[in-house]
Write an enzyme that holds these catalytic residues in place. Structure first.
Site, short mmCIF file in Angstrom:
data_model
loop_
_atom_site.label_atom_id
_atom_site.label_comp_id
_atom_site.label_asym_id
_atom_site.label_seq_id
_atom_site.Cartn_x
_atom_site.Cartn_y
_atom_site.Cartn_z
N ASP A 15 0.82 -1.22 0.00
CA ASP A 15 0.00 0.00 0.00
C ASP A 15 0.85 1.27 0.00
O ASP A 15 0.64 2.17 0.82
CB ASP A 15 -0.94 0.02 1.21
CG ASP A 15 -1.71 -1.28 1.38
OD1 ASP A 15 -2.10 -1.86 0.36
OD2 ASP A 15 -1.91 -1.71 2.54
N GLU A 183 -11.27 0.83 -3.91
CA GLU A 183 -10.57 1.29 -2.70
C GLU A 183 -9.31 2.06 -3.11
O GLU A 183 -9.08 2.34 -4.28
CB GLU A 183 -10.21 0.09 -1.82
CG GLU A 183 -9.40 -0.97 -2.51
CD GLU A 183 -9.31 -2.28 -1.74
OE1 GLU A 183 -9.93 -2.37 -0.67
OE2 GLU A 183 -8.62 -3.20 -2.22
#
Length: 503
Positions: A15, A183
């Site tokens: 991420d 997302e």
């Protein structure tokens, strides 16, 4: 991408979010249940990176002491505004919720953090419009209440960063292209448009990057007709699961995407021992204002990385790469008489908060060793994925002999192998190797557990990979103690991806 390595930040570093400030790049990644949380990496060339610190050095900043595996410090975003660095993140399962940390120096110290009310979701992004209004854009995965677990696409609120108060009810921005789990949103002003980059498809093989644009940070947004912008799904590329991307300018004036991916190994390229790592690929803006993205190429760094950590004094624990599980390294370890000491609490690696201090495995091939004095306790060397998936060795002293037990724990099952040596310190080692090219078995990397150079067991590493373990993390290799006090003289790591065996 000439001269640029891939992975950009190897090992458990998912991420990624990156910014460029005054010619210097700063990048942060997720840490879930580990502390310290949110590593900060620094580079001046987008090639060589230094781990300069961590955002969450103090347990109370993220409060992950009781989070379940798979929760904790989710995807962060790092941004810079009005002389302050900001990192915004959702700490899932913690009372902190969506929190913004600030610092004048990204190496730290960072603030205690301000919780943002009114954000019920994950993967928050922070952006400011020309008037200085702050926008938090996030994935509307409900984390609480009757709707917990439901997904509502990408949402946004204007916020007051002085009070942490949302200034409006959440509004829907974009639901993506129809793939599951929209997302990881990031907002950018580029040219005449605001661009919204998101991830879709889930963080496994269907992972993808999609993009939309609009006239303002609040939209409305129109998707790119050729979405997804990037995906490895259906391709036999050496880097899979590519997604969760952040845009950044390159030193030569171009653009790039920094994103996560995995490096699967084995005959079927099905198992990824290091988990989700940080990668990079080039971006070109077309005349119509839409970007095009090159496939993510594998370019591992050549040579062997040799690191020896000795424990001369307490400053040995100052290195920002040390990790502990749901607590800090200093809470479970101390340095005395040029050894690292760990005091056991009658809890092994299956415990939610083991006495364990480790570091990320950064290479597909690695040899890790330590010298253990277990005359007053039980402990050794281990690789952890989560509470149910780990392997390693531990030593104990019985009747003036040293007993070494190697073990492999898999989804609640455990197998052990034992040997003995004369009393005294013993060298424990883990060897982790990519499968030979001629191998036909559908397996993972090869794992050997050794004591004083003697092999005790050989394992198929597929059972300790991103595809078989429940966590979002990666392999962390370190020192552990379950009983009494165990002393470690050093921690030695040699890792390589494309170099010959250093032995």
């Amino acid at each position: 991408m000439t001269g640029r390595p891939n992975p950009l930040i190897p090992g458990f570093n998912p991420d990624p979010s990156v910014i460029l400030v005054d010619g210097v790049y700063y990048l942060v990644t997720s840490t879930f249940e580990y502390l310290p949380g949110l590593p900060v990496y620094r580079s001046t060339d987008l090639v060589t990176w230094e781990h300069i610190g961590n955002v969450a050095e103090r347990p109370e900043q993220v409060a992950v002491g009781s989070v379940v595996t798979g929760a904790g410090v989710f995807a962060p975003t790092i941004r810079y505004h009005d002389g302050l660095f900001h990192v915004i993140v959702t700490v899932v399962g913690s009372p902190r919720g969506c929190v913004v940390f600030t610092a004048t120096d990204p190496a730290g110290p960072w603030s205690d953090g301000l919780t943002i009310t009114g954000v019920d979701g994950i993967d928050p992004d922070l952006a400011w419009d020309d008037d200085g209004t702050a926008y938090v854009t996030y994935s509307g995965l409900r984390l609480s209440g009757e709707e917990a677990g439901r997904h509502y696409g990408i949402e946004q609120v204007r916020v007051d960063l002085a009070t942490g108060r949302a200034l409006e009810a959440p509004r829907s921005l974009w639901s993506g292209t129809g793939l599951r789990f929209p997302e990881a949103p990031h907002l950018y002003r580029h040219g005449d448009h605001w661009y919204l980059v998101i991830a879709e498809g889930g963080t496994e093989r269907a992972h993808a990057v999609s993009i939309a644009r609009g006239a303002s940070p609040a939209g409305p947004f129109t998707g790119y007709p050729a979405n997804p912008l990037l995906t490895a799904s259906g391709h036999s590329w050496p880097i899979q699961n590519t997604g969760h991307a952040d845009l950044v300018e390159t030193p030569d004036g171009g653009w790039a995407l920094v994103l996560l991916g995995v490096r699967p190994v084995g005959a079927a390229e099905a198992f990824s021992p290091l988990g989700r790592e940080t990668f990079i690929t080039d971006v070109v803006w077309a005349d119509d204002g839409w970007p095009t993205v090159a496939p993510v190429e594998l370019a591992p760094r050549p040579g062997t990385e040799h690191v020896v950590f000795t424990f001369k004094d307490e400053t040995a624990l100052d290195d920002p790469g040390w990790l502990a599980v749901r607590t800090t390294p200093r809470a479970v370890a101390r340095v005395a008489d040029e050894h690292l000491e760990l005091r056991g609490q009658q809890a092994g690696l299956g415990d939610p908060q083991p006495v364990f201090v480790g570091r990320r495995q950064r290479h597909l091939n690695a040899v890790v060793t330590t010298t253990v004095d277990a005359s007053d306790g039980v402990g050794g060397l281990a690789a952890r994925y989560d509470e149910r998936h780990h392997f390693g060795l531990e030593a104990r002293t019985e009747d003036r002999i040293t007993v070494v037990t190697a073990w492999a724990a898999l989804a609640g099952l455990r197998q052990e192998w034992r040997t003995t040596f004369p009393s005294g310190p013993v060298e424990l080692g883990l060897e982790l190797r990519t499968p030979p090219e001629e191998a036909t078995a559908v397996g993972g990397d090869l794992v050997r557990l050794l004591a004083n150079g003697t092999p005790l067991a050989e394992l198929d590493g597929r059972y300790w990979t991103a595809e078989t373990c429940a966590s979002f993390t990666g392999r962390v290799i370190g020192l552990h103690t379950s009983e009494g006090v165990v002393r470690f003289a050093e921690f030695r790591y040699a890792g390589w991806d494309i170099a010959p065996d250093p032995e």
